[in-house]
Motif scaffolding. Structure first.
Motif, PDB file in Angstrom:
ATOM      1  N   LEU A  63     -12.978  49.807  57.263  1.00 22.99           N
ATOM      2  CA  LEU A  63     -12.542  48.469  57.597  1.00 22.99           C
ATOM      3  C   LEU A  63     -11.341  48.078  56.740  1.00 22.99           C
ATOM      4  O   LEU A  63     -11.061  48.701  55.719  1.00 22.99           O
ATOM      5  CB  LEU A  63     -13.695  47.484  57.387  1.00 22.99           C
ATOM      6  CG  LEU A  63     -14.989  47.822  58.146  1.00 22.99           C
ATOM      7  CD1 LEU A  63     -16.090  46.837  57.784  1.00 22.99           C
ATOM      8  CD2 LEU A  63     -14.742  47.822  59.643  1.00 22.99           C
ATOM      9  N   THR A  64     -10.632  47.048  57.143  1.00 22.37           N
ATOM     10  CA  THR A  64      -9.418  46.634  56.425  1.00 22.37           C
ATOM     11  C   THR A  64      -9.722  46.175  54.998  1.00 22.37           C
ATOM     12  O   THR A  64      -8.852  46.229  54.139  1.00 22.37           O
ATOM     13  CB  THR A  64      -8.690  45.512  57.183  1.00 22.37           C
ATOM     14  OG1 THR A  64      -9.596  44.422  57.387  1.00 22.37           O
ATOM     15  CG2 THR A  64      -8.162  46.013  58.512  1.00 22.37           C
ATOM     16  N   ASN A  65     -10.953  45.758  54.718  1.00 19.68           N
ATOM     17  CA  ASN A  65     -11.310  45.338  53.358  1.00 19.68           C
ATOM     18  C   ASN A  65     -11.795  46.511  52.500  1.00 19.68           C
ATOM     19  O   ASN A  65     -12.233  46.323  51.373  1.00 19.68           O
ATOM     20  CB  ASN A  65     -12.360  44.233  53.393  1.00 19.68           C
ATOM     21  CG  ASN A  65     -13.683  44.687  53.973  1.00 19.68           C
ATOM     22  OD1 ASN A  65     -13.857  45.843  54.346  1.00 19.68           O
ATOM     23  ND2 ASN A  65     -14.626  43.761  54.060  1.00 19.68           N
ATOM     24  N   GLY A  66     -11.750  47.744  53.041  1.00 23.05           N
ATOM     25  CA  GLY A  66     -12.144  48.927  52.285  1.00 23.05           C
ATOM     26  C   GLY A  66     -13.576  49.349  52.485  1.00 23.05           C
ATOM     27  O   GLY A  66     -13.964  50.438  52.068  1.00 23.05           O
ATOM     28  N   ASN A  67     -14.406  48.506  53.095  1.00 18.88           N
ATOM     29  CA  ASN A  67     -15.787  48.876  53.380  1.00 18.88           C
ATOM     30  C   ASN A  67     -15.830  49.947  54.468  1.00 18.88           C
ATOM     31  O   ASN A  67     -14.888  50.084  55.249  1.00 18.88           O
ATOM     32  CB  ASN A  67     -16.602  47.669  53.841  1.00 18.88           C
ATOM     33  CG  ASN A  67     -16.823  46.659  52.741  1.00 18.88           C
ATOM     34  OD1 ASN A  67     -16.548  46.922  51.577  1.00 18.88           O
ATOM     35  ND2 ASN A  67     -17.313  45.490  53.108  1.00 18.88           N
ATOM     36  N   LEU A  87     -24.297  50.170  60.097  1.00 12.02           N
ATOM     37  CA  LEU A  87     -24.528  50.124  58.649  1.00 12.02           C
ATOM     38  C   LEU A  87     -23.190  49.866  57.982  1.00 12.02           C
ATOM     39  O   LEU A  87     -22.165  50.374  58.439  1.00 12.02           O
ATOM     40  CB  LEU A  87     -25.085  51.460  58.153  1.00 12.02           C
ATOM     41  CG  LEU A  87     -26.328  52.004  58.828  1.00 12.02           C
ATOM     42  CD1 LEU A  87     -26.545  53.455  58.448  1.00 12.02           C
ATOM     43  CD2 LEU A  87     -27.529  51.183  58.439  1.00 12.02           C
ATOM     44  N   ILE A  88     -23.169  49.113  56.897  1.00 10.87           N
ATOM     45  CA  ILE A  88     -21.923  48.872  56.175  1.00 10.87           C
ATOM     46  C   ILE A  88     -22.104  49.280  54.713  1.00 10.87           C
ATOM     47  O   ILE A  88     -23.119  48.986  54.105  1.00 10.87           O
ATOM     48  CB  ILE A  88     -21.510  47.386  56.231  1.00 10.87           C
ATOM     49  CG1 ILE A  88     -21.177  46.999  57.663  1.00 10.87           C
ATOM     50  CG2 ILE A  88     -20.311  47.128  55.331  1.00 10.87           C
ATOM     51  CD1 ILE A  88     -20.769  45.550  57.828  1.00 10.87           C
ATOM     52  N   SER A  89     -21.101  49.961  54.192  1.00 15.33           N
ATOM     53  CA  SER A  89     -21.093  50.380  52.792  1.00 15.33           C
ATOM     54  C   SER A  89     -19.922  49.708  52.079  1.00 15.33           C
ATOM     55  O   SER A  89     -18.814  49.670  52.596  1.00 15.33           O
ATOM     56  CB  SER A  89     -20.938  51.899  52.690  1.00 15.33           C
ATOM     57  OG  SER A  89     -20.723  52.275  51.362  1.00 15.33           O
ATOM     58  N   ALA A  90     -20.178  49.227  50.880  1.00 14.49           N
ATOM     59  CA  ALA A  90     -19.130  48.570  50.112  1.00 14.49           C
ATOM     60  C   ALA A  90     -18.095  49.553  49.580  1.00 14.49           C
ATOM     61  O   ALA A  90     -16.948  49.196  49.371  1.00 14.49           O
ATOM     62  CB  ALA A  90     -19.739  47.784  48.960  1.00 14.49           C
ATOM     63  N   ASN A  91     -18.501  50.823  49.380  1.00 13.45           N
ATOM     64  CA  ASN A  91     -17.551  51.775  48.823  1.00 13.45           C
ATOM     65  C   ASN A  91     -17.574  53.130  49.535  1.00 13.45           C
ATOM     66  O   ASN A  91     -16.934  54.064  49.082  1.00 13.45           O
ATOM     67  CB  ASN A  91     -17.815  51.991  47.330  1.00 13.45           C
ATOM     68  CG  ASN A  91     -19.179  52.578  47.058  1.00 13.45           C
ATOM     69  OD1 ASN A  91     -19.894  52.974  47.968  1.00 13.45           O
ATOM     70  ND2 ASN A  91     -19.544  52.635  45.800  1.00 13.45           N
TER      71      ASN A  91
END
Length: 94
Positions: A63-67, A87-91
């Motif tokens: 994603l554009t925010n790096g997630n 599912l979404i991962s922060a890093n």
């Protein structure tokens, strides 16, 4: 096994893939997994299941925010219809 989707950050690589959790070729046992490599893909370790649900296909995007977002196509209960899980991962690695 579905196609492998790598996530690259420096020399770290995270592979997302689907395999039969029971070692056969039964679609009801297909699950999504991830595995990491810290040496640019020469060796991989740390296989981890992404979810306990049946998975027929997956896709990964940054994603554009790096997630990192992982989409998993799964059957809807005992129906032939499918659902798309996310599912979404922060890093990307957790």
């Amino acid at each position: 096994m579905d196609s492998v989707h790598p996530f690259v950050s420096g020399s770290n690589i995270l592979l997302y893939y689907i395999r039969d959790s029971a070692g056969g070729n039964t679609p009801s046992n297909y699950r999504a997994y991830k595995m990491t490599s810290g040496d640019g893909g020469l060796t991989c370790s740390g296989e981890t299941s992404l979810s306990g649900t049946v998975a027929y296909s997956l896709s990964v995007s940054t994603l554009t925010n790096g997630n990192t977002r992982v989409y998993i196509v799964s059957p809807s209960g005992n129906e032939t219809a499918t659902q798309v899980l996310s599912l979404i991962s922060a890093n990307g690695f957790s």
